[in-house]
Write an enzyme that holds these catalytic residues in place. Structure first.
Site, PDB file in Angstrom:
ATOM      1  N   GLY A 173      35.683  83.159  89.106  1.00 28.97           N
ATOM      2  CA  GLY A 173      36.557  84.330  89.116  1.00 28.97           C
ATOM      3  C   GLY A 173      37.407  84.458  87.859  1.00 28.97           C
ATOM      4  N   HIS A 216      30.460  92.333  97.894  1.00 28.83           N
ATOM      5  CA  HIS A 216      29.756  91.239  97.234  1.00 28.83           C
ATOM      6  C   HIS A 216      28.767  90.692  98.255  1.00 28.83           C
ATOM      7  CE1 HIS A 216      29.536  87.383  94.736  1.00 28.83           C
ATOM      8  NE2 HIS A 216      28.916  87.077  95.864  1.00 28.83           N
ATOM      9  N   ARG A 300      23.330  76.316  91.465  1.00 25.53           N
ATOM     10  CA  ARG A 300      23.814  75.108  92.149  1.00 25.53           C
ATOM     11  C   ARG A 300      23.955  75.401  93.629  1.00 25.53           C
ATOM     12  NH1 ARG A 300      28.793  77.358  93.272  1.00 25.53           N
ATOM     13  NH2 ARG A 300      29.543  78.688  91.604  1.00 25.53           N
ATOM     14  N   VAL A 303      29.687  76.824  97.422  1.00 30.39           N
ATOM     15  CA  VAL A 303      30.742  76.438  98.368  1.00 30.39           C
ATOM     16  C   VAL A 303      30.381  76.901  99.784  1.00 30.39           C
ATOM     17  CG1 VAL A 303      33.173  76.756  98.982  1.00 30.39           C
ATOM     18  CG2 VAL A 303      32.539  76.512  96.578  1.00 30.39           C
TER      19      VAL A 303
HETATM   20  P1  ADP Z   1      31.339  79.791  94.709  1.00 29.76           P
HETATM   21  O1  ADP Z   1      30.693  81.103  94.650  1.00 29.76           O
HETATM   22  O2  ADP Z   1      30.433  78.692  95.121  1.00 29.76           O
HETATM   23  O3  ADP Z   1      32.632  79.798  95.404  1.00 29.76           O
HETATM   24  P2  ADP Z   1      32.952  79.480  92.362  1.00 29.76           P
HETATM   25  O4  ADP Z   1      32.581  80.129  91.091  1.00 29.76           O
HETATM   26  O5  ADP Z   1      34.127  79.974  93.116  1.00 29.76           O
HETATM   27  O6  ADP Z   1      31.632  79.477  93.217  1.00 29.76           O
HETATM   28  O7  ADP Z   1      33.159  77.945  92.034  1.00 29.76           O
HETATM   29  C1  ADP Z   1      32.781  76.931  92.902  1.00 29.76           C
HETATM   30  C2  ADP Z   1      33.928  76.036  93.206  1.00 29.76           C
HETATM   31  O8  ADP Z   1      34.105  75.121  92.179  1.00 29.76           O
HETATM   32  C3  ADP Z   1      35.241  76.748  93.405  1.00 29.76           C
HETATM   33  O9  ADP Z   1      35.973  76.113  94.431  1.00 29.76           O
HETATM   34  C4  ADP Z   1      35.898  76.590  92.060  1.00 29.76           C
HETATM   35  O10 ADP Z   1      37.283  76.651  92.129  1.00 29.76           O
HETATM   36  C5  ADP Z   1      35.414  75.217  91.707  1.00 29.76           C
HETATM   37  N1  ADP Z   1      35.305  75.001  90.301  1.00 29.76           N
HETATM   38  C6  ADP Z   1      34.812  75.819  89.376  1.00 29.76           C
HETATM   39  N2  ADP Z   1      34.834  75.243  88.176  1.00 29.76           N
HETATM   40  C7  ADP Z   1      35.370  74.011  88.364  1.00 29.76           C
HETATM   41  C8  ADP Z   1      35.659  72.908  87.520  1.00 29.76           C
HETATM   42  N3  ADP Z   1      35.424  72.948  86.217  1.00 29.76           N
HETATM   43  N4  ADP Z   1      36.192  71.807  88.062  1.00 29.76           N
HETATM   44  C9  ADP Z   1      36.436  71.750  89.371  1.00 29.76           C
HETATM   45  N5  ADP Z   1      36.181  72.741  90.221  1.00 29.76           N
HETATM   46  C10 ADP Z   1      35.668  73.860  89.725  1.00 29.76           C
HETATM   47  P1  ADP Z   2      32.200  84.595  88.424  1.00 25.21           P
HETATM   48  O1  ADP Z   2      31.194  83.997  87.507  1.00 25.21           O
HETATM   49  O2  ADP Z   2      33.588  84.276  88.046  1.00 25.21           O
HETATM   50  O3  ADP Z   2      31.873  84.324  89.856  1.00 25.21           O
HETATM   51  P2  ADP Z   2      31.202  87.299  88.847  1.00 25.21           P
HETATM   52  O4  ADP Z   2      30.543  88.092  87.789  1.00 25.21           O
HETATM   53  O5  ADP Z   2      30.333  86.712  89.885  1.00 25.21           O
HETATM   54  O6  ADP Z   2      32.091  86.173  88.167  1.00 25.21           O
HETATM   55  O7  ADP Z   2      32.312  88.206  89.541  1.00 25.21           O
HETATM   56  C1  ADP Z   2      33.223  87.690  90.470  1.00 25.21           C
HETATM   57  C2  ADP Z   2      33.762  88.816  91.323  1.00 25.21           C
HETATM   58  O8  ADP Z   2      34.429  89.782  90.532  1.00 25.21           O
HETATM   59  C3  ADP Z   2      32.701  89.596  92.084  1.00 25.21           C
HETATM   60  O9  ADP Z   2      32.378  88.992  93.322  1.00 25.21           O
HETATM   61  C4  ADP Z   2      33.365  90.947  92.262  1.00 25.21           C
HETATM   62  O10 ADP Z   2      34.267  90.949  93.336  1.00 25.21           O
HETATM   63  C5  ADP Z   2      34.146  91.108  90.980  1.00 25.21           C
HETATM   64  N1  ADP Z   2      33.348  91.811  89.972  1.00 25.21           N
HETATM   65  C6  ADP Z   2      32.696  91.266  88.926  1.00 25.21           C
HETATM   66  N2  ADP Z   2      32.076  92.206  88.191  1.00 25.21           N
HETATM   67  C7  ADP Z   2      32.330  93.381  88.798  1.00 25.21           C
HETATM   68  C8  ADP Z   2      31.978  94.737  88.517  1.00 25.21           C
HETATM   69  N3  ADP Z   2      31.237  95.063  87.471  1.00 25.21           N
HETATM   70  N4  ADP Z   2      32.451  95.693  89.352  1.00 25.21           N
HETATM   71  C9  ADP Z   2      33.213  95.386  90.417  1.00 25.21           C
HETATM   72  N5  ADP Z   2      33.582  94.148  90.722  1.00 25.21           N
HETATM   73  C10 ADP Z   2      33.155  93.137  89.922  1.00 25.21           C
HETATM   74 MG    MG Z   3      30.135  84.901  90.824  1.00 23.73          MG
END
Ligand code: ADP
Ligand code: ADP
Ligand code: MG
Length: 514
Positions: A173, A216, A300, A303
């Site tokens: 995020g 989402h 991967r 969560v």
């Molecule tokens: P998911 O869609 O599985 O929730 P996230 O992008 O939120 O994926 O990340 C997975 C989890 O890993 C989240 O709880 C996030 O806060 C944690 N996380 C992401 N990057 C790191 C990091 N570098 N070290 C520890 N935890 C991390």
């Molecule tokens: P991350 O790698 O941090 O998970 P994502 O690209 O998966 O980033 O986006 C995380 C969240 O941000 C999405 O689940 C959505 O809620 C919001 N988001 C990201 N891109 C967009 C978009 N183009 N329009 C609307 N919401 C978005």
């Molecule tokens: Mg994402």
């Protein structure tokens, strides 16, 4: 089918390069599969559950993760010393680091995850978009990497505002910035790029149209090295705070069987386009007209994977282990038969009454919910010190019900049973959301929480006032403090009240000693 026959490499001893609930989750699967286990831990995690659960455990450095859980040399040392033949990275940390996957391979270790090339391709979100476009998968309208403000302005004019500037290497995020008007764009681009370099070691940014309102919806995939790719259905993860999921469910109320089929087909095509192997998640945004758009692939275990496990009856970690060992997946798309409804609440050490600031300190008492249809994946124990070094996730409560209404009822019951003293958690917020009529009606989108936050604050204040009045009345009427005690917790809403009442009774019965 790949040209070379896949090599089978049985896994005898596996090192989990992670901590917390996910480390325990992986260790449990190994125990069931008869695989010996190795835990690693930082100085802050000496007493952690995963350390106690594993057959062996190795100290890999001080508390900061950069010197422990993110240290490739220290992890490889532990693997060598222990004689492990495989590594599971969990999520977060090094799980999406192609360099780590490659280093494991170089050291002769099976990496339980996709090949390094797939991680590199999909970990670069701009590159992934290009690959998916070629594979004919619908994308969120957007750009390649941009550095030139003129090109960015041209996209903004074409797509319309607001747009998002997103870090190509972003995750969790982070690295997402909303730009409302053209005059903010050039500045945002430069700032986002600097921040991305600092946070992710890659200054690359790209633009996307900010789609609103959307859901989402993501597809869980599993691929083996024998040419089988299966889609295990969707998870709806629209309940997000700052682009991070906090409640997930499956199926999605917005996905018909026909749409599910198309989304699974797109996710399977995405996996094939990336030569994928193992467990992965293809994330999409879904609009009101049931159009879906590729967002990214998480390379991967996710969560929220237990939601899919409860719905399909599969053990995704076991599948990961088998596929990593070169075995065939052993089932096909036709064998996937989801049943009922599953929900997950992420329980974090954050104070919902104080801007969700991290709540640190020692857990005095942790009493986890159980009973029909309830699964808790947790790293909690009495005496756990919640430190600032790691992610605030303490536990995941996952429930299964025959339908959505039963799943919600079970989740409410489970959260009411959850007793956690010593640190504040977001449980009261979850309870509030579960009671929300729009949530109950399934009328949600990724912007749902924005509207709800303020109401939650007001409700909490009202509850606090009510609690004060109740306490005053009870004191005046001379009632015993035992009956007044639950009222203290009503600042957290009715949910926490019953958990608090339980804890209070336990303390009085001598169970709980501070
Ligand atoms: P998911 O869609 O599985 O929730 P996230 O992008 O939120 O994926 O990340 C997975 C989890 O890993 C989240 O709880 C996030 O806060 C944690 N996380 C992401 N990057 C790191 C990091 N570098 N070290 C520890 N935890 C991390
Ligand atoms: P991350 O790698 O941090 O998970 P994502 O690209 O998966 O980033 O986006 C995380 C969240 O941000 C999405 O689940 C959505 O809620 C919001 N988001 C990201 N891109 C967009 C978009 N183009 N329009 C609307 N919401 C978005
Ligand atoms: Mg994402």
């Amino acid at each position: 089918m790949p040209a070379d026959p896949p090599v089978t490499r049985p896994i005898k001893k596996l090192l989990v390069a992670n901590r917390g609930e996910i480390a325990l989750r992986v260790l449990r699967a190994c125990r069931e599969e008869g695989i010996a286990t190795v835990a690693v831990y930082s100085e802050a995690d000496r007493d952690a559950l995963h350390v106690r659960y594993a057959d062996e455990a190795y100290l890999i450095g001080p508390a900061p993760s950069s010197e422990s859980y993110l240290s490739i040399p220290n992890l490889l040392d532990a693997a060598r010393t222990s004689g492990a033949d495989a590594v599971h990275p969990g999520y977060g940390f090094l799980s999406e680091n192609a360099g780590f996957a490659q280093a494991c391979a170089n050291a002769g270790l099976v990496f339980v995850g996709p090949p390094p090339a797939a991680i590199s391709l999909l970990g670069d979100k701009a590159m992934a978009r290009r690959a998916m476009k070629q594979a004919g998968i619908p994308l969120v309208p957007g750009t390649d990497r941009v550095t030139d403000p003129e090109a960015a302005l041209a996209f903004g004019a074409e797509a319309g505002y607001p747009v998002l500037v997103k870090a190509a290497g972003g995750g969790g995020g982070r690295g997402i910035r909303v730009v409302a008007t053209p005059d903010e764009l050039a500045g945002a681009l430069q700032q986002a790029s600097q921040e991305a370099l600092q946070a992710f070691g890659d200054a690359g940014v790209y633009l996307e149209k900010y789609l609103l309102p959307v859901r989402h919806v993501e597809i869980q995939i599993m691929a083996d090295s024998h040419g089988t790719v299966v889609g295990l259905g969707e998870r709806e993860c629209s309940i997000q705070r700052r682009h991070q999921k906090i409640i997930e469910e499956a199926p999605s109320v917005a996905v018909s069987p026909e749409l599910r089929g198309r989304m699974i087909a797109a996710a399977v095509a995405a996996a094939r386009a990336a030569d994928y192997r193992g467990a992965g998640t293809v994330e999409f945004l879904l609009d009101r007209d049931s159009r879906f758009y590729f967002l990214e692939v998480n390379t991967r275990l996710q969560v929220e994977h237990p939601v899919t496990e409860l719905l399909t009856g599969r053990d995704l970690v076991r599948d990961q282990l088998r596929v990593a060992a070169g075995q065939p997946l052993g089932y096909t798309q036709d064998d996937v038969s989801p049943r009922g409804w599953a929900l997950e609440c992420r329980i974090t050490a954050e104070d919902p009454h104080n801007s969700f600031l991290p709540s640190l300190g020692r857990v005095r008492l942790a009493q986890l919910p159980s009973g029909p249809g309830v699964r808790v994946d947790s790293s909690l124990y009495d005496g756990l010190e919640v430190s600032p070094y790691y992610d605030s996730l303490l536990a995941k409560v996952i429930v299964w019900g025959e339908d959505r209404a039963q799943a919600i009822a079970r989740m409410r019951r489970a959260l009411d049973e959850f007793v956690l003293l010593g640190v504040k958690t977001n449980i009261p917020f979850h309870r509030y959301l579960l009671d929300h009529q729009d949530f109950q009606a399934g009328a949600i989108s990724t912007s749902f929480l924005e509207g709800v936050m303020e109401d939650f604050g007001k409700a909490a204040t009202a509850n606090r006032d009510l609690a004060a009045i109740t306490a005053a009345v009870l004191a005046h009427s001379g009632l015993s403090p035992a009956s007044a005690a639950p009222g203290q917790a009503s600042a957290d809403g009715p949910a926490a009240r019953s958990a608090w009442a339980t804890a209070y009774r336990m303390r009085n019965s001598g169970y709980w000693k501070v």
